[in-house]
Structure formats: structure tokens, C-alpha cells
Design a protein around this motif. Structure first.
Motif, PDB file in Angstrom:
ATOM      1  N   PHE A  52       0.843  -1.207   0.000  1.00 28.27           N
ATOM      2  CA  PHE A  52       0.000   0.000   0.000  1.00 28.27           C
ATOM      3  C   PHE A  52       0.878   1.257   0.000  1.00 28.27           C
ATOM      4  CE2 PHE A  52      -1.593   3.233   3.021  1.00 28.27           C
ATOM      5  CZ  PHE A  52      -2.704   3.710   2.334  1.00 28.27           C
ATOM      6  N   LEU A  53       1.906   1.270   0.841  1.00 33.85           N
ATOM      7  CA  LEU A  53       2.762   2.457   0.964  1.00 33.85           C
ATOM      8  C   LEU A  53       3.565   2.697  -0.313  1.00 33.85           C
ATOM      9  CD1 LEU A  53       4.045   1.836   4.599  1.00 33.85           C
ATOM     10  CD2 LEU A  53       2.400   3.590   3.894  1.00 33.85           C
ATOM     11  N   ARG A  54       4.066   1.625  -0.900  1.00 29.18           N
ATOM     12  CA  ARG A  54       4.944   1.744  -2.079  1.00 29.18           C
ATOM     13  C   ARG A  54       4.247   2.444  -3.248  1.00 29.18           C
ATOM     14  NH1 ARG A  54       7.075  -3.360  -0.824  1.00 29.18           N
ATOM     15  NH2 ARG A  54       5.561  -4.411  -2.148  1.00 29.18           N
ATOM     16  N   ARG A  55       2.908   2.330  -3.329  1.00 25.75           N
ATOM     17  CA  ARG A  55       2.225   2.927  -4.471  1.00 25.75           C
ATOM     18  C   ARG A  55       1.599   4.296  -4.092  1.00 25.75           C
ATOM     19  NH1 ARG A  55      -2.965   3.830  -4.874  1.00 25.75           N
ATOM     20  NH2 ARG A  55      -3.314   2.690  -6.818  1.00 25.75           N
ATOM     21  N   THR A  56       1.937   4.808  -2.910  1.00 26.39           N
ATOM     22  CA  THR A  56       1.266   6.017  -2.415  1.00 26.39           C
ATOM     23  C   THR A  56       2.145   7.272  -2.535  1.00 26.39           C
ATOM     24  OG1 THR A  56      -0.136   4.765  -0.892  1.00 26.39           O
ATOM     25  CG2 THR A  56       0.264   7.066  -0.338  1.00 26.39           C
ATOM     26  N   ASP A  57       1.569   8.320  -3.169  1.00 27.14           N
ATOM     27  CA  ASP A  57       2.256   9.614  -3.284  1.00 27.14           C
ATOM     28  C   ASP A  57       1.753  10.599  -2.227  1.00 27.14           C
ATOM     29  OD1 ASP A  57       3.388   8.562  -5.653  1.00 27.14           O
ATOM     30  OD2 ASP A  57       1.589   9.161  -6.767  1.00 27.14           O
ATOM     31  N   ILE A  58       0.455  10.543  -1.970  1.00 32.37           N
ATOM     32  CA  ILE A  58      -0.120  11.382  -0.910  1.00 32.37           C
ATOM     33  C   ILE A  58      -0.778  10.439   0.093  1.00 32.37           C
ATOM     34  CG2 ILE A  58      -1.820  13.170  -0.343  1.00 32.37           C
ATOM     35  CD1 ILE A  58      -1.430  14.404  -3.052  1.00 32.37           C
ATOM     36  N   PRO A  76       6.935  12.540  -1.218  1.00 32.65           N
ATOM     37  CA  PRO A  76       5.534  12.308  -0.842  1.00 32.65           C
ATOM     38  C   PRO A  76       5.017  13.292   0.203  1.00 32.65           C
ATOM     39  CG  PRO A  76       6.958  10.606   0.086  1.00 32.65           C
ATOM     40  CD  PRO A  76       7.829  11.442  -0.799  1.00 32.65           C
ATOM     41  N   VAL A  77       3.688  13.306   0.313  1.00 33.37           N
ATOM     42  CA  VAL A  77       3.007  14.247   1.210  1.00 33.37           C
ATOM     43  C   VAL A  77       2.195  13.454   2.230  1.00 33.37           C
ATOM     44  CG1 VAL A  77       1.059  15.883   1.232  1.00 33.37           C
ATOM     45  CG2 VAL A  77       2.890  16.148  -0.460  1.00 33.37           C
TER      46      VAL A  77
END
Ligand code: NDP
Ligand code: OXD
Length: 321
Positions: A191-197, A229-230
Motif C-alpha cells: 500500500f505504501l509503495r504505491r502512495t504519493d499522498i 511524498p506528502v
């Protein structure tokens, strides 16, 4: 027969938690029962059957021997769960469209703010600098919502409609149309690896305390148009490691943050968050509980309870939310 009294224990501090305002609203919707704003003199504690509360003092609720239901006037019950003497009666939290949509507005506002480079543009305005940077489409960013419950699902749906790629992470598996759903510790890294915000709408429990830390931030995607990332946290301050956030803003592990909640509220005047150029700060008002809506919700729940219907949105004390 006299109906059991409703006691109000409200210690919010801010305008929205003005106890007198809440009392007026409750008197309006519970006309057939006594509404007592605590602390009060001349009250027989055994007459109190219901309590509607916001941040009651630990031990305060234990004074009512005939309590039948506790209504928390917000969505998060962490303050109540910390009270070791909390009476063992059903505990109901708020889950109503009014609050859910307010939170959705906050999340959408802040995701858009970072996506549309508002920090840079306001800075440019202050410097009278006409220098637009290329703007990417919403579909170029992946938003990941930690906490895919009442608030997370609504926010996810609207972000998806705008065009963002949206994922969610929950404790147990969830299915939300068009949202990439992840669950449990085993799926957190993916989940984290594909997350920008990263949007946090988790409850504060023993399992989630301090979860927003450097280890998590380092796993977020660093190759989006945002650069770094944000983080957007509107869950609870206790979820975040504030020293890690500040250090990660310095070394580029995080590019910017929007924070509505803090480990200490009100935020002390000397907190570095107040003036940090990469921090967008709000005073725990992402989603206010509206006295009109919530007093009606509590009155409806009492009516359900007294006619033998199941209470809605009862808290599972074992899970802590
Ligand atoms: P819900 O109970 O509906 O949803 C909570 C979500 O978090 C669920 O998806 C749940 O998983 C998930 N979750 C809980 N524990 C874990 C865990 N250990 N690991 C992974 N996922 C977990 O709550 P709401 O959406 O109504 O509210 C969320 C929080 O928002 C509140 O608890 C409160 O702290 C905060 N809040 C803040 C406000 C503000 O103004 N800043 C206003 C209102 C609320 P599962 O689906 O499996 O149960
Ligand atoms: C809530 C809040 O939990 O206002 O509802 O934070």
C-alpha cells in the motif's frame, strides 16, 4: 413514568464545544426528559440513564450507577477508552453524513492543495514572482488512505471521481468500487509503495499509536510528479511521531504535510509546526460535530434503544474503535 435523565459532560474548550449551546440543542430534541449539564448541583446520579460526552474527565462517568448508554459526541473514542473506570455499558460514536462530508471536504481540499502546488504558488505570490511550473493531471498521483472506514470511504469515493488513483488500507479486508484495497500488516508495504499522498483517517488505538513515523514515510513512493511524498493527518495527533515528521521534512523523505491534529492540543505557541514553510496546519477542525445534527442523532438512538432496536455505530471495546 419519568424518563431517565440525559447528562451532558462536555469539555471541549473551543467555540464548537460551548456546553450551553449543546444543552439548548439537546433540550429541543429531548423535550420529554431532563437534560442536565454537568457539573450540576441537586442531581441524583441514579436518575441519569444516558450520557452524551466529549472528553469527560476520567472517572466522571463512573458516578452514574444506572447508566444505560454513553454517546460520544465525536467519531473518535480514544479519550474515552483511556478512562479505566468507564462504565461497562454500550458506547456509541458519531457516524453521520454531516460529519462524514465535512471530513471529505477537508481531505479533498488538502489533496488538491498539494496536487495543485499551492504552497509554491502562494510563495510566488508573496514574492511577486510570475513563474508557473508544469502542472500534471490528477491521474498522475496515487492517494493512499489509511483507515478505510466511514470517513475514509467517502473521501476515497470523491477523490476517485476527481481522477486520482486511490487506494485504502484497513484492519480487515474491504471492498470499495474503484479503490485499490489493502488490509492488515501483511499488505501495508505494498500500500505504501504505491502512495504519493498519504491520508491518515485512522482511529487512535494501541495498534495505531505512533504509526505515522519515519519507517512508514521512507516506504512511500518518491518518483511521482510531487517529488517527495506528502502526509495529510486528520485522524489523531497520537498517530504521528512529530520529531520524525520534522526531520523527514528536512531531509526530503517528506515533501510537505497537512496536519489537523497534534499530540498536544492546543498546539503550544513555541511548536515549530506553526511557522514551518512545508506545513499546512489547521486547529483540529477538519470535521466539526454539529450540535443540531448530533443532538438529533443521539435522540434517535435513545428512541431506538428504548423500543428495543439495536444501537447504531456501537464501539467494539476490544478493538478500541
Ligand atoms: P471508522 O471506525 O469508521 O474507521 C476506522 C478505519 O480504520 C477502519 O477502516 C478500520 O479498519 C481502520 N483501522 C483501525 N485500526 C486499524 C489498524 N490497526 N490497522 C489498519 N486499519 C485500522 O472511523 P471513522 O472513519 O468514522 O473515523 C476515523 C477517525 O477519524 C476517528 O477515530 C477520529 O480519530 C478521526 N476524526 C477526526 C476528526 C477531525 O476533525 N480531525 C473528526 C472526526 C473523526 P476496519 O475497516 O477493518 O475496521
Ligand atoms: C471526532 C473529532 O472524533 O472531532 O469527531 O475529532
Amino acid at each position: 413514568m419519568t424518563k431517565g435523565a440525559l447528562a451532558l459532560l462536555i469539555h471541549g474548550g473551543t467555540d464548537n464545544w460551548s456546553p450551553d449551546r449543546w444543552k439548548l440543542r439537546f433540550e429541543d430534541v429531548c423535550r420529554d426528559r431532563r437534560v442536565i449539564l454537568m457539573p450540576a448541583t441537586g442531581v441524583d446520579p441514579s436518575e441519569v440513564h444516558y450520557a452524551a460526552v466529549w472528553k469527560p474527565v476520567p472517572g466522571e462517568l463512573a458516578a452514574f450507577p444506572n447508566l444505560k448508554v454513553i454517546f460520544n459526541l465525536g467519531a473518535g473514542v480514544d479519550a474515552l477508552m483511556a478512562d479505566k473506570s468507564l462504565p461497562d455499558v454500550p458506547l456509541v460514536r458519531v457516524a453521520v453524513d454531516d460529519l462524514t462530508n465535512r471530513m471529505m471536504e477537508y481531505v479533498v481540499l488538502h489533496v488538491l492543495m498539494h496536487h495543485r502546488q499551492e504552497l509554491y504558488l502562494r510563495d510566488s505570490q508573496a514574492a511577486k514572482r510570475w513563474a508557473p511550473k508544469p502542472q500534471w493531471p490528477a491521474g498522475a498521483l496515487s492517494v493512499g488512505i489509511m483507515g478505510l472506514g466511514t470517513l475514509g470511504i467517502r473521501s476515497a469515493e470523491v477523490l476517485k471521481t476527481i481522477g486520482f488513483r486511490v487506494a485504502g488500507w484497513s484492519r480487515s479486508p474491504r471492498q470499495v468500487d474503484g479503490v485499490n484495497c489493502f488490509a492488515g500488516a501483511a499488505e501495508l508495504d505494498a500500500f505504501l509503495r504505491r502512495t504519493d499522498i498519504l491520508v491518515s483517517l485512522l482511529p487512535l488505538t494501541a495498534d495505531t499509536r505512533g504509526i505515522l513515523n519515519r519507517d512508514i514515510f521512507a516506504k512511500l513512493n518518491h518518483t511521482s510528479p510531487l517529488g517527495a511524498p506528502v502526509l495529510i493527518n486528520a485522524g489523531r495527533g497520537g498517530l504521528q511521531n512529530e520529531a520524525d515528521i520534522l526531520a523527514c521534512l528536512v531531509d526530503g523523505t517528506l515533501g510537505a504535510v497537512s496536519l489537523d491534529v497534534f499530540t498536544q492540543e492546543p498546539l503550544p505557541a513555541d511548536s515549530p509546526f506553526w511557522t514551518h514553510p512545508k506545513v499546512v496546519l489547521t486547529p483540529h477542525n477538519a470535521a466539526d460535530t454539529d450540535p443540531d445534527e448530533i443532538s438529533k442523532y443521539v435522540a434517535r438512538q435513545i428512541a431506538r434503544f428504548e423500543t428495543g432496536e439495536a444501537l447504531e455505530n456501537a464501539v467494539d471495546r476490544g478493538r478500541g474503535y
